[in-house]
Design an enzyme around this catalytic site. Structure first.
Site, short mmCIF file in Angstrom:
data_model
loop_
_atom_site.label_atom_id
_atom_site.label_comp_id
_atom_site.label_asym_id
_atom_site.label_seq_id
_atom_site.Cartn_x
_atom_site.Cartn_y
_atom_site.Cartn_z
CE LYS A 109 18.90 -62.50 -19.07
NZ LYS A 109 20.09 -61.71 -19.16
CG ASP B 80 26.13 -62.63 -18.09
OD1 ASP B 80 25.35 -63.05 -18.97
OD2 ASP B 80 26.08 -61.44 -17.64
CD GLN C 150 19.97 -58.03 -18.57
OE1 GLN C 150 19.88 -59.08 -17.91
NE2 GLN C 150 19.84 -58.02 -19.88
N1 GUN Z 1 22.14 -57.82 -22.23
C1 GUN Z 1 21.70 -58.33 -23.24
N2 GUN Z 1 22.30 -59.47 -23.36
C2 GUN Z 1 22.97 -59.80 -22.07
C3 GUN Z 1 23.52 -61.15 -21.54
O1 GUN Z 1 23.78 -62.03 -22.27
N3 GUN Z 1 24.17 -60.69 -20.31
C4 GUN Z 1 24.07 -59.78 -19.79
N4 GUN Z 1 24.40 -59.62 -18.16
N5 GUN Z 1 23.34 -58.43 -20.10
C5 GUN Z 1 22.77 -58.69 -21.29
#
Ligand code: GUN
Length: 289
Positions: free
Chosen positions: A52, A119, A96
């Site tokens: 990311k 998110d 995350q």
């Molecule tokens: N872990 C797996 N997918 C995601 C997501 O879309 N957002 C977050 N914050 N954690 C994740």
């Protein structure tokens, strides 16, 4: 042979737009800034957050990963989120997931201000989607948003289509069911207690697998006419340690009309959506300041 819905050409196209938007913001003195909170060393989360960050930097945005110890107290964790949320330099932040067990009960979506909620987990954003928004106003959850972008890019109109989503998580299944409903699809949201799953998926025009079980969907779950569009959200490892989705790709590729690969499908679209949300958040915050 199915059409393979690869993310890379789509990502390339939209990333170029994002780069331009980012450059415009920077010319006005605003550098879009994403802050990621990572608790512990969960290996997939370490990889995802690195990917990311790389993508955000690739479009010219700033991204920092704030690493907290696995044993961090609830108090320090919550205070850290609050301090990042109050930082005027930060336009987007997210925690995350998954969190370590001791923190897993915390609804992180509510700790992030809705205008920085890249998110799309905050109640305000979820409610906008529930009310009919497809991302015009709301910051939309990244994986569902990425799937919609992919379908639209390939001119797959979901109006009147029957869609079976397997998996009812707040990250994917639930918001995706709302978005597709807003776009006039007829959605069946399936889960672990669904009976006659095969009958439902066999009758669907689009099957979206977000189950978390390696190669769960095989050709027996698809319509015999081979016209199903198959979207694979899963990121798993098979018995030989190879990355795979929730769909048994080799088994279904000659029994469907379209299929997303793993890797190179929905996962990359999710990161694109995050970048789109960051630029949207930074632009809105800039207008309001
Ligand atoms: N872990 C797996 N997918 C995601 C997501 O879309 N957002 C977050 N914050 N954690 C994740």
């Amino acid at each position: 042979m199915a059409t393979v819905l690869k993310a890379s050409p789509i990502v390339k196209q939209y990333a170029a737009d994002l780069k331009q938007e980012c450059a415009k913001l920077k010319a006005n003195g605003i550098t879009p800034f994403l802050k990621v909170i990572l608790v512990g060393q969960h290996p997939p989360s370490v990889t995802y957050t690195k990917n990311k960050k790389k993508f955000m930097e690739g479009i010219g945005a700033k991204c920092e990963i704030l690493k907290l110890d696995e044993q961090v107290s609830e108090k320090v964790f919550i205070e850290t989120i609050a301090s990042v949320a109050n930082d005027k330099e930060v336009h987007g932040l997210f925690v995350q997931l998954p969190l370590p067990k001791a923190l897993a009960h915390i609804d992180v979506g509510q700790l992030v201000p809705s205008e920085k909620d890249v998110d799309g987990f905050h109640a305000n954003n979820l409610f906008k989607v529930l009310s009919g928004d497809c991302g015009e106003k709301a910051l939309v959850s990244c994986t569902p948003k990425g799937i919609i972008t992919m379908l639209k890019h390939h001119k797959i109109d979901v109006t009147g289509k029957s869609v079976a989503i397997i998996g009812r998580s707040l990250i994917v299944g639930k918001p995706l069911s709302m978005l597709l409903t807003n776009l006039n699809a007829t959605v069946t949201l399936c889960h672990s207690r669904t009976t006659q799953l095969k009958e439902i998926t066999k009758g669907a025009d689009i099957v979206i697998a977000a189950i978390g079980k390696a190669k769960f969907i095989n050709k027996d779950y698809l319509s015999d006419d081979k016209k199903t569009i198959v979207i694979d959200v899963g990121i798993n490892y098979d018995a030989s340690g190879k990355l795979c989705g929730d769909v048994d790709y080799d088994d279904v590729e000659n029994h469907c009309s379209h299929i997303t690969p793993v890797p190179g499908g929905v996962g990359r679209m999710t990161i694109l959506s995050l970048a789109q949300n960051l630029i949207k958040a930074a632009s809105s915050l800039a207008k309001d300041s």
